[in-house]
Enzyme design. Structure first.
Site, PDB file in Angstrom:
ATOM      1  N   GLU A  95      39.764  30.878  65.545  1.00  0.00           N
ATOM      2  CA  GLU A  95      40.491  32.277  65.486  1.00  0.00           C
ATOM      3  C   GLU A  95      39.821  33.043  66.750  1.00  0.00           C
ATOM      4  O   GLU A  95      40.475  33.753  67.280  1.00  0.00           O
ATOM      5  CB  GLU A  95      40.568  32.716  64.114  1.00  0.00           C
ATOM      6  CG  GLU A  95      41.228  32.213  63.218  1.00  0.00           C
ATOM      7  CD  GLU A  95      41.058  32.611  61.665  1.00  0.00           C
ATOM      8  OE1 GLU A  95      41.197  33.692  61.330  1.00  0.00           O
ATOM      9  OE2 GLU A  95      40.021  31.953  60.842  1.00  0.00           O
ATOM     10  N   LYS A 138      38.036  28.055  49.397  1.00  0.00           N
ATOM     11  CA  LYS A 138      38.574  28.163  50.997  1.00  0.00           C
ATOM     12  C   LYS A 138      37.544  27.655  52.028  1.00  0.00           C
ATOM     13  O   LYS A 138      36.208  27.923  51.994  1.00  0.00           O
ATOM     14  CB  LYS A 138      38.817  29.763  51.294  1.00  0.00           C
ATOM     15  CG  LYS A 138      39.968  30.227  50.791  1.00  0.00           C
ATOM     16  CD  LYS A 138      40.691  31.466  51.314  1.00  0.00           C
ATOM     17  CE  LYS A 138      41.354  31.108  52.675  1.00  0.00           C
ATOM     18  NZ  LYS A 138      41.574  32.052  53.426  1.00  0.00           N
ATOM     19  N   HIS A 197      60.446  25.716  70.759  1.00  0.00           N
ATOM     20  CA  HIS A 197      61.128  26.820  69.831  1.00  0.00           C
ATOM     21  C   HIS A 197      60.450  26.746  68.488  1.00  0.00           C
ATOM     22  O   HIS A 197      61.024  27.021  67.241  1.00  0.00           O
ATOM     23  CB  HIS A 197      62.582  26.779  69.639  1.00  0.00           C
ATOM     24  CG  HIS A 197      63.173  26.813  71.179  1.00  0.00           C
ATOM     25  ND1 HIS A 197      63.413  28.249  71.595  1.00  0.00           N
ATOM     26  CD2 HIS A 197      63.642  25.829  71.890  1.00  0.00           C
ATOM     27  CE1 HIS A 197      64.258  27.767  72.873  1.00  0.00           C
ATOM     28  NE2 HIS A 197      64.179  26.405  72.954  1.00  0.00           N
ATOM     29  N   SER A 246      34.807  31.467  52.129  1.00  0.00           N
ATOM     30  CA  SER A 246      35.207  33.038  51.710  1.00  0.00           C
ATOM     31  C   SER A 246      34.244  33.564  50.699  1.00  0.00           C
ATOM     32  O   SER A 246      33.728  33.066  49.824  1.00  0.00           O
ATOM     33  CB  SER A 246      36.547  32.884  51.208  1.00  0.00           C
ATOM     34  OG  SER A 246      36.710  33.951  50.389  1.00  0.00           O
TER      35      SER A 246
END
Ligand code: ARG
Length: 394
Positions: A292, A285, A156, A279
């Site tokens: 992803e 970044k 959970h 970025s």
């Protein structure tokens, strides 16, 4: 324009554009397999006294040379060829003359395409399995490198029990290996010889030897009756894409964990610069795009499976041109699986854990404590559970 089936050259160019569509490009990967199956078919014809020695020799040499030259980029299938089968027959005719016209005896592009596809898929499954094994090995290696690193085990999304990088990565490795077994199962439907079914109803009047092409091409069985062949097109494809989807979904879950652990809030791990991107606006970044996209790719695999299932559902029996459309989602799903499996070993190698930033909740050993109470005192687990819970409240 002239085709194998249309010597009058009356075809509207728009029809060719619409029907051949991307088929001529997709067939590129089948050329070598079509040649292998065509040579086996020619040898079978020769064995049945339907092809002369000299014609067989010319066909063998001509097709082998065409396959070789195609693999070296010396010719391509053109839109005007309609598909790869026609492209080969046209070029073989240019090369060896009328003898080329003798090998289409007892076959049709309908069984020809299935033979080429099945030989191609046999190789693809082997390649997918080899790459999956390399991913599992990279996960094992990560466990070895991080042998001392503990992790919280979550249920959970709450800390539940102590775990470790070994246990976490080992679970994914075991699943990748199991999914690779699943890929192997997809081979069963593809291991049937379609040749000799021709357009779908066999070769009346011809002593065709289906066993001869079966053994030459290494198929396990000969598909019978001939009417089963076109009914089976799309099923081996669907099975393979289903197994690919399971494999990629598992890898997507691995990627999701990595992405979570890589957030500033978790900070459990870092990814080498070579495996992150920057970025355009935020100089600080380092983005984990690879993981992803691994996560995203399983959606495409599932969509490919859905497209294949949808194309075959509700078709009448026999060859239907709709079946040609199976190749695009099939190849798309295969390619993205191959690419994903190839990027994973180095991507996994780019991960480094930071044990100093991994904090296990003080109460994470609660279940273990209750277990120990049961073993030490022989009390029911429910009683031990209550005692540990009471202690935690204090
Ligand atoms: N390119 C076709 C396919 O993949 C080959 C079979 C064409 N057969 C036909 N009767 N038009 O299905």
């Amino acid at each position: 324009m002239s085709f194998l089936w249309n010597k009058d050259a009356t075809l509207d160019a728009r029809v060719l554009n619409y029907t051949a569509a991307e088929d001529y490009a997709l067939d590129a990967r089948l050329v070598g397999y079509d040649v292998t199956a065509s040579i086996a078919h020619a040898e079978m014809l020769h064995g049945a006294n339907l092809l002369e020695d000299a014609d067989l020799a010319a066909v063998r040499a001509g097709l082998s040379a065409l396959a070789d030259e195609h693999s070296r980029g010396q010719w391509r299938i053109e839109l005007a060829d309609e598909d790869g089968h026609t492209a080969l027959e046209k070029r073989l005719t240019q090369r060896i003359g009328a003898g080329a016209g003798r090998i289409h005896l007892g076959r049709s592009r309908n069984d020809q395409v299935l033979a080429a596809l099945r030989l191609y898929l046999r190789d693809v499954i082997e390649e997918l399995r080899a790459r999956a094994a390399a991913v599992a090995a990279a996960l094992d290696e990560l466990g070895r490198r991080e042998a001392a690193t503990l992790l919280p085990g979550y249920t959970h999304m709450q800390q539940a029990m102590p775990s470790s990088v070994v246990l976490w990565a080992g679970g994914f490795a075991a699943q990748v290996r199991d999914d690779a077994e699943g890929l192997g199962l997809a081979h069963r439907r593809l291991a049937q010889n379609p040749l000799g079914s021709a357009a779908g109803y066999g070769t009346p009047g011809l002593p065709i030897d289906r066993e001869a092409t079966r053994s030459r091409l290494g198929f396990a069985t000969t598909q019978a009756p001939v009417t089963a062949v076109q009914l089976s097109r799309g099923k081996g494809e669907a099975h393979l894409l289903f197994e690919i989807t399971l494999l990629l979904q598992g890898l997507g879950r691995f990627a999701t964990d990595v992405l979570l652990f890589y957030t500033q809030e978790f900070g459990f791990l870092s990814i080498a610069d070579a495996f992150t991107t920057g970025s355009s606006i935020m100089p600080q970044k380092r983005n984990p795009d690879v993981f992803e996209l691994i996560r995203g790719r399983s959606v495409t695999a599932q969509a490919c499976l859905d497209e294949v299932l949808g194309l075959c559902a509700k078709l009448p029996s026999g060859y239907q041109r709709d079946l040609q459309l199976l190749k695009a989602p099939l190849f798309r799903g295969i390619d993205l699986a191959l690419q994903t499996l190839a990027i994973l070993p180095p991507a996994i190698g780019s991960i480094k854990f930071h044990p100093e930033r991994i904090r296990l909740d003080s109460s994470i050993h609660a279940a273990e404590e209750a277990n120990r109470l049961v073993v030490a005192e022989g009390i029911p687990f429910r009683e031990a559970y209550r005692r540990v819970q009471e202690k935690l409240k204090r």
